[in-house]
Design a protein around this motif. Structure first.
Motif, mmCIF file in Angstrom:
data_model
loop_
_atom_site.group_PDB
_atom_site.id
_atom_site.type_symbol
_atom_site.label_atom_id
_atom_site.label_comp_id
_atom_site.label_asym_id
_atom_site.label_seq_id
_atom_site.Cartn_x
_atom_site.Cartn_y
_atom_site.Cartn_z
ATOM 1 N N HIS B 122 0.800 -1.216 0.000
ATOM 2 C CA HIS B 122 0.000 0.000 0.000
ATOM 3 C C HIS B 122 0.837 1.273 0.000
ATOM 4 O O HIS B 122 0.481 2.245 -0.636
ATOM 5 C CB HIS B 122 -0.972 -0.020 1.177
ATOM 6 C CG HIS B 122 -2.004 -1.089 1.026
ATOM 7 N ND1 HIS B 122 -1.862 -2.337 1.586
ATOM 8 C CD2 HIS B 122 -3.165 -1.126 0.334
ATOM 9 C CE1 HIS B 122 -2.897 -3.086 1.262
ATOM 10 N NE2 HIS B 122 -3.708 -2.381 0.496
ATOM 11 N N ASN B 123 1.923 1.262 0.729
ATOM 12 C CA ASN B 123 2.824 2.394 0.618
ATOM 13 C C ASN B 123 3.682 2.220 -0.618
ATOM 14 O O ASN B 123 3.939 1.098 -1.046
ATOM 15 C CB ASN B 123 3.718 2.488 1.854
ATOM 16 C CG ASN B 123 2.951 2.993 3.051
ATOM 17 O OD1 ASN B 123 2.405 4.082 3.023
ATOM 18 N ND2 ASN B 123 2.877 2.175 4.091
ATOM 19 N N ASN B 299 5.980 7.281 9.459
ATOM 20 C CA ASN B 299 5.730 7.220 8.018
ATOM 21 C C ASN B 299 4.924 8.423 7.568
ATOM 22 O O ASN B 299 4.304 9.110 8.377
ATOM 23 C CB ASN B 299 5.085 5.895 7.594
ATOM 24 C CG ASN B 299 3.646 5.749 8.041
ATOM 25 O OD1 ASN B 299 2.847 6.679 7.975
ATOM 26 N ND2 ASN B 299 3.323 4.568 8.527
ATOM 27 N N SER B 301 2.226 8.758 5.627
ATOM 28 C CA SER B 301 0.765 8.736 5.659
ATOM 29 C C SER B 301 0.276 9.202 7.017
ATOM 30 O O SER B 301 -0.673 9.999 7.119
ATOM 31 C CB SER B 301 0.217 7.337 5.366
ATOM 32 O OG SER B 301 1.200 6.498 4.824
ATOM 33 N N SER B 327 9.887 8.646 4.755
ATOM 34 C CA SER B 327 9.810 7.924 3.476
ATOM 35 C C SER B 327 9.677 8.792 2.237
ATOM 36 O O SER B 327 9.990 8.348 1.154
ATOM 37 C CB SER B 327 8.665 6.901 3.447
ATOM 38 O OG SER B 327 9.010 5.782 4.210
ATOM 39 N N ASN B 329 6.876 10.044 0.592
ATOM 40 C CA ASN B 329 5.861 9.661 -0.391
ATOM 41 C C ASN B 329 5.635 10.811 -1.365
ATOM 42 O O ASN B 329 5.888 11.961 -1.023
ATOM 43 C CB ASN B 329 4.537 9.356 0.315
ATOM 44 C CG ASN B 329 4.590 8.065 1.102
ATOM 45 O OD1 ASN B 329 5.648 7.437 1.201
ATOM 46 N ND2 ASN B 329 3.468 7.679 1.667
#
Lengths: 389, 389
Positions: B122-123, B299, B301, B327, B329
């Motif tokens: 998902h990530n 993370n 999210s 991370s 994203n």
DNA sequence: AAAAGTATCGGTAACGTTTGCGAACACGTT
DNA sequence: AACGTGTTCGCAAACGTTACCGATACTTTT
């Protein structure tokens, strides 16, 4: 090891038969045949000990039964005495037996593996499709082997070859933008290996296809822009040899025509939208003397690139420029203003594709090829909502 | 009527019980028991026609040579007359020969396939690692089979079993958060199958590991917050049985201690950061009577979830609340203000891991296990840069 | 002339499973 | 006894390749 007597190489030595009872060797690099005299050999220590895996035969031997009995016991077949079965099971555990899928595959001509070829990994689209397909296939006891064609026709061909050699039970594939010839796919038909196309499909080959309603989605996206008062809408499309690109272009045109907007050809740009390309095209569009007041881009990365450039140039979004993208990447929700975009049901695409291939693999009956069209959803955010209207 | 399959007699046939539901017959003249197979009865038409794939043997037969010659010719081995080789190659093309990798695998006990097990999809982290690994493995002529453990220890075990059964040549694995027992990995050691851990590693097993400098990264991230004048920094960490989580917590503590900040235990929350959990923890932290003025989340999210909640509550970022994620994203760059985060070299992680497994697979010599620590990079954006300081 | 080298090919045993067919019994029933 | 029926197991042939161990027939060197 054995060294070549001429070039002293070790790696390129191969045995080349016997001459008068003596082992003869061939060095592949210097192409020299030779045999070894007695003194050259005689180093019995360095024998490569190959690890033995316990097999069905080992179990059979240690139990004094035949290997067919063991095989049947392990698979819960009929015709086996419960006691024998239990004994086999116990012994298998004791000897840490692990079945050799390779041998199984060979004799059954089946691998329990579905192959998947995707053109790229950089957008979250394909990874998400993979999630969906993976879920379904795993639940059905199938493995998934993934290959990446990297948008190259040649790589795609070699991928399909590898899949074929590995005797996958079915193939899920999304074509590269270069793919115009489909012989490498017909091979699967000829072999009776099920094939399902998704997303990047083509008309030239008669197999099941899973797509989204690209035409309708584009139509609605552009209509949405028009409803928000945008007049001169540019289109940043994908490579025209892709059916998706054609469909999306059709949708754009249809919406424009329906609402009587003039379509200016120089405001339609088709091509592979890498980040760099998106910047170049964006530059061009935004610097146009009579620049567009909205842009419908065929993916979110390009749309976002446009938004960033607009900001640099001091063009306000959505007042002076409306932007709509495609795919609903995660970042599209968070950029300011939010990017209006077409959300694709990626997981469902994967699941649908996988479901289909499973049907084809399991049922011997030929299921008629067809096309599943999944629904997209227009996610309206700030980038296209004009307050003044 | 029924003929004895041996003596062809018709009169002396009598029924002799059933075997597996099939009628058994006895010929009295030759005293021979037999049953009739499917093909003996029933029309020969309805036989399921199994598609024949052309094999090496077909080529050999049609050329009048032995199959060993064909095999050698196809593989460009020495000891083959160029003319013969060409003839074989031509015939192979003509008959549309496709090598059967399964048989090859069986005899060589090698599959040219590397397995990879990741906990989630998902990530974007793991897909990106896959890109890197895929690139290296493909170039080296290896296939990549991917499985997903879905953060479940049980699934991980069944995955490793499947990998074992499929005789992969090497395994790349990132553990689930539940994994505390490592017997299923020791099996690989026992079998001599190379194994490389990455990202989610453990200390209990002595194999190569590829990680990032989690401690240092956390330390720098927290120090960065402190340098920007934040005092009461909360930590939203991952499950503590993961080494990464422990390391990041260590980094957090070290930075806090170095700068004389008091660490309040109730401001450290460890657990699996699903979106829902992140919301709950965020709610808790932001509603605290004496709430933190910064949050370091493990993370992106989760960090973004915090930012959204802060906005809802009217807490201004970065003035009243600093946020740092982990991370980088894609969305982190676009949210407003941009999220300060620790960028991980995902592609490089994949490449490094793949490189290592290739070494282990190719070289028979045991390479000492060790740990490669890749460098992260702190990406400073608006979410942590206090203007007032 | 004997020995060694060169060039090409074939036979066949693995690799580990599955499976069709029949053997070998053990019963119960005429 | 002779026959009918059921249960349990073994034999051996695939599946398609690879590679070891040769054979054969020359040519060249010693």
């Amino acid at each position: 090891m054995i060294k070549c007597v001429k070039c002293e190489q070790v790696d390129s030595i191969m045995k080349a038969g016997y001459v008068r009872g003596k082992q003869r060797y061939l060095c592949k690099t210097c192409n020299y045949y030779f045999t070894l005299s007695e003194k050259d050999l005689s180093s019995p220590s360095a024998i490569k000990r190959k690890r033995h895996q316990t097999t069905i035969i080992d179990i059979a031997k240690s139990l004094g039964v035949s290997n067919s009995t063991v095989s049947r016991a392990l698979h819960g077949h009929a015709d086996i005495n419960p006691e024998t079965r239990q004994a086999v099971l116990d012994k298998a555990l004791q000897l840490d037996y692990q079945p050799n899928q390779l041998a199984y595959n060979l004799v059954k001509s089946k691998t329990n593996t579905i192959g998947m070829i995707v053109p790229e990994f950089h957008n979250p689209f394909f990874p998400n499709v993979i999630i969906g397909a993976h879920e379904v296939l795993t639940r059905a006891g199938y493995n998934l082997t993934i290959m990446q064609s990297n948008e190259s026709y040649q790589v795609e061909i070699s991928n399909t070859k590898a899949m074929l050699a590995n005797r996958i039970d079915g193939l899920l594939i999304s074509l590269t933008q270069e793919t115009n010839n489909f012989d490498h796919l017909s091979v699967f038909e000829k072999r009776g290996i099920p094939l399902v196309l998704f997303n990047r499909v083509c008309e030239q080959i008669n197999v099941p296809k899973v797509v989204v309603n690209d035409f309708e989605a584009s139509f609605l996206a552009v209509e949405h822009l028009i409803m928000n008062g945008y007049e001169r809408i540019a289109h940043l499309g994908g490579p025209l040899n892709l059916l998706v690109s054609q469909e999306r272009l059709r949708g754009y045109r249809a919406a424009m025509e329906k609402h009587g907007k003039t379509i200016e050809d120089h405001m339609i740009i088709q091509g592979m939208l890498t980040q760099q390309k998106a910047r170049i095209y964006g530059q061009y569009l935004l610097d146009l003397a009579h620049r567009p007041d909205a842009i419908f881009a065929v993916n979110d990365s390009a749309a976002i690139e446009i938004m960033l450039m607009a900001k640099e140039k001091g063009i306000s979004i959505p007042d002076e420029l409306g932007v709509v993208g495609f795919s609903d990447n995660p970042e599209s929700a968070y950029i300011g203003p939010g990017l209006t975009t077409v959300r694709q049901p990626t997981h469902e695409i994967g699941r649908t594709t996988a479901d289909w291939i499973l049907q084809l693999v399991d049922d011997e009956d030929v299921i008629l090829p067809g096309k599943r069209v999944l629904k997209t959803e227009l996610i309206v955010r700030g980038s296209s909502r004009r307050c003044g209207i």
